[in-house]
Design a protein around this motif. Structure first.
Motif, short mmCIF file in Angstrom:
data_model
loop_
_atom_site.label_atom_id
_atom_site.label_comp_id
_atom_site.label_asym_id
_atom_site.label_seq_id
_atom_site.Cartn_x
_atom_site.Cartn_y
_atom_site.Cartn_z
N VAL A 45 -8.42 15.70 1.94
CA VAL A 45 -7.19 15.06 1.45
C VAL A 45 -6.55 14.27 2.59
O VAL A 45 -6.05 13.15 2.38
CB VAL A 45 -6.21 16.10 0.86
N GLY A 46 -6.56 14.83 3.79
CA GLY A 46 -6.02 14.09 4.95
C GLY A 46 -6.74 12.78 5.17
O GLY A 46 -6.11 11.76 5.48
N LEU A 47 -8.06 12.76 4.99
CA LEU A 47 -8.81 11.50 5.10
C LEU A 47 -8.41 10.53 4.00
O LEU A 47 -8.22 9.33 4.25
CB LEU A 47 -10.31 11.77 5.03
N ALA A 48 -8.29 11.01 2.79
CA ALA A 48 -7.90 10.14 1.67
C ALA A 48 -6.53 9.53 1.91
O ALA A 48 -6.29 8.37 1.57
CB ALA A 48 -7.92 10.93 0.36
N ARG A 49 -5.64 10.30 2.51
CA ARG A 49 -4.28 9.81 2.75
C ARG A 49 -4.24 8.64 3.73
O ARG A 49 -3.24 7.91 3.77
CB ARG A 49 -3.38 10.94 3.25
N LEU A 50 -5.31 8.41 4.47
CA LEU A 50 -5.37 7.24 5.35
C LEU A 50 -5.31 5.95 4.54
O LEU A 50 -5.01 4.89 5.09
CB LEU A 50 -6.65 7.26 6.19
N HIS A 51 -5.60 6.06 3.23
CA HIS A 51 -5.65 4.88 2.35
C HIS A 51 -4.49 4.84 1.35
O HIS A 51 -4.55 4.07 0.40
CB HIS A 51 -6.99 4.86 1.59
N THR A 52 -3.49 5.70 1.51
CA THR A 52 -2.41 5.77 0.53
C THR A 52 -1.07 5.39 1.16
O THR A 52 -0.92 5.34 2.37
CB THR A 52 -2.25 7.18 -0.06
N ASP A 53 -0.13 5.15 0.28
CA ASP A 53 1.26 4.96 0.69
C ASP A 53 2.14 5.26 -0.51
O ASP A 53 1.66 5.60 -1.59
CB ASP A 53 1.52 3.55 1.24
N GLY A 54 3.43 5.19 -0.32
CA GLY A 54 4.38 5.34 -1.41
C GLY A 54 4.31 6.68 -2.11
O GLY A 54 4.08 7.73 -1.50
#
Length: 190
Positions: A45-54
């Protein structure tokens, strides 16, 4: 309050580890395998969050915190003794499951219904979300297996079940609200 001033303790050198209640068990025990897989999921999930915002990133931040709660829940056996504990252990609760359902419903409301299975991929974020989904499913299977041997909080199982659904819907959102989903074509390469 947790204080970690020394990272290695050498207490696990014999292949055992301590559970949340102090009991020593083999590092390959089903309980350790289940909460270890939850920890693995949290890292992904931490890796996926590198591509998220908002809002999506805020939701995933809450999920990461929930996954630590879940790990704490799973590392503490004997749920039937919770009421007797001087310090009641942290457990996943129904409101955490309800929150996931609410977020799934909100994300899914803007998606067209699926008319085909989809392949993991599309955008980098969607690919990471699918990896999160599959590891959440594995954590669920291991937790369900653990529940056949020892007591497990039923809300922990429900949380993992909803969480994999959450990642599936979020993966579609990450693919331009499903418009860029990669559709499975049965038998396409025969």
């Amino acid at each position: 309050m947790v204080v970690l001033n020394k990272i290695y303790t050498k207490t696990g050198d014999d292949g055992e580890t301590a559970l949340g209640n102090g009991a020593r068990v083999a590092k390959h025990s089903m309980r350790v395998t289940a909460y270890g897989t939850v920890d693995e999921l949290n890292a992904i999930v931490g890796l996926a969050r590198l591509h998220t915002d908002g809002e999506l990133d805020a939701n995933m931040s809450r999920i990461q915190n929930d996954l630590f709660d879940l790990g704490a829940d799973l590392c503490r056996p004997d749920i039937e003794k919770d009421a007797e504990s001087e310090y009641p252990p942290l457990r996943i609760v129904g409101s955490q499951v309800d929150r996931l359902e609410s977020e799934i419903d909100a994300m899914n409301a803007k998606l067209e219904p699926l008319r085909s299975f989809i392949l993991p991929g599309g955008s980098p974020l969607s690919a990471h979300m699918h990896q999160c989904r599959t590891v959440a499913r594995r954590a669920e299977r291991l937790t369900v297996e653990l529940a056949t041997m020892e007591s497990v909080n039923p809300d922990a199982v429900k949380y993992l079940n909803r969480l994999s659904d959450w990642f599936f819907v979020a993966a579609r959102v990450a693919n331009d609200d499903g418009k860029a989903d990669v559709l499975w074509v049965p038998g396409a390469n025969r």
